[in-house]
Each structure stands twice: as C-alpha cells, then as structure tokens.
Design a protein around this motif. Sequence first.
Motif: not given
Length: 333
Positions: A306-332
């Motif tokens: 359970x702890x392992x899967x929670x960490x995987x999901x948290x890491x996934x969300x961090x990378x989603x936010x990172x990718x979204x920010x970088x996409x917008x940075x590339x535009x502006x």
Amino acid sequence: MRKARISGYAPINADECDYADQNVEDDHEEPVVAKDEKENGDRYRRYLSIAIMMFSMLVSSIGFSIIFGSVWPYYQEIDDSATESFLGFIVAAFSFGQLLTSPLIGMWSNYRPVKEPLIITLIVSTAGNLLYSYAEAFEDGGKWILIISRFIMGLGAGNVALARSYMSSATLETERNTAMSLLASMQALGFILGPALGLLFQPLGEDGLKWSAIKLYFNLYTGPGFLGALLSIINILMVVFFFKEYNLQGIKKRIRLSRVWRYCFVKCVYMESSPESKPLILNDDNDDIDDGETSNPSTVHKYDYVAAYVLIVVFFLILVVFAVLDTYVALYV
C-alpha cells in the motif's frame, strides 16, 4: 513437489542453494558480488561506477528539459500551422516512450549485465537527439519528425529506472539513503541545467551555421539536440571504459534473453502469488524447476505494498505537474 519444464531460472541468494557457485555459460563478465567493503576491496571503482550511473541520470534529465526554451519557436519555424495542442503531444511523446521502455529495461537488467541495456538506451537517446536536430531538414512533415524524435528520446530515457535499481544493488545498506538522495539530486539538477544549457545557443540566432550538402543546420533550435547527443556519446564512452557492475545483494545468474519470457510466464502462472511462495530453483542438468521445498527455505520479507503504491501515485502526480508547467513555459518563453 511441483515441477515444470522451462529454459530459464530464478535468481536466488547464493546461501540458499548449491548451484550458485557453478559456472554459467555466458560471454559476459559476471557482476562483482560482495557483502561489505572488505570483500570487494575496490571502493573507488565501485564509487566510480555509481558516479557514472548518476551521470546517466543527469544526461537523461537534461535531454528531457533542454529543448523547452526553443521547441515552440522551432516548431513554428518548421510548420506554419503550428498549434499549442500539437506542442503538448511533442512534449508528451518523451514521457510516453519512457513509460513503454522502463519496465522492459528493468526486466532486462534482472537477467543480463547492466551494461547492455544502459549502452543500448544511450545509443537510442543519441539517435533521438540527432533526429530532433535534423527535423528542420525535412521540408514536409517536420512536425512529425519532432514528435517521433522526442518519442525515441523517451525510449532511451528508460534507463532512469535502471539507474535507481542499480543504485539499490550496488550500495551498502548504510550508503543507500545517501546514494538514492544524490541520484534524485542529479535528476533535479538535469531539469534545471537543461533549459540553461539551451540558452548557450542563443548567439547563433535562427540562421546559425549551415552545411547544405548534408542539410545540417546548427542554430539556436538544433543546437540543444546536438548537445544532448554529445552528452549521450560521452556517457557511452564512460560506461564502456570505466563502468563495472557491482551487486552487493547476492549472486544473479545470467541467462539468454530469449529465455526470459518463458521464465516470466512460469513465474506468473505456475508460482503462487502470495509472499510466502518459495523461490524457483533450477536444476542445470535437465532444466527442471521446483518450488524450493527440498532446499533450505528462504526468508521472504513482507513488503508494504500500500505504501509503495501510494508513493508511485504521488511521484506520478509530481511529474504530471512538472510536465504541464514545462509545456506552458515553452509557449511563453
């Protein structure tokens, strides 16, 4: 005792079976096995190999972020009908490629020397970076070359999972937390250095240098791709000449790649999925496999899934936010 025929094996601890010391017919050098520094006697060489793996993580992270400052104008230069939505696909192609190869690279490294998948992924990354820089040479379909090149780079970035697994096996328990923290720092440093290194090519401008004979354009758009390829080549040379695999967790027996899939099938279908399942043990004479009932039982650790899967999901969300920010940075930018 349950038995099944298979052309494969399961890696188990050397203390739990008799065959661990037998020679395995393989053209590759077995990884160095030791339980402490007194047994392996070459701390410097082990640390050097760990540093090379950290550099591989740095190169992969730089390859991901180095194009963010120039990818949008580069895309506009190639395609007059450039849209923000397609830019999102260009950015996402890298992560999609990494998603596909990460589990395969991890499985590959379980049964073959780490050098093999590491060098192959670096070669793939080099090819992806070069293709990215040559996208401008394609008069039609340049935007598709961009997305394909980023996808190929992502395939090569599957070595990120390899770096983490190697860091776990090549360090002592007292070193592991520090080593994993440094590895994460290298990844973060790569994300920071990538856009900064891309700025080095701004003085070249849009025209830059041209070699018409081979349609080579070296400017502020293509420079980041060529730099990423150069870093990957340097990384390959470091791995070839200085990297030596260490495994402080026990002996792993190497098998031919064609036998991995059949082993995995038996592992998933034949063995019980409960943590109490005993390891498969190979009889080298006839390739029979038993469930370990006739050998010394292994100590199976209970994992907190359970702890392992929670960490995987948290890491996934961090990378989603990172990718979204970088996409917008590339535009502006």
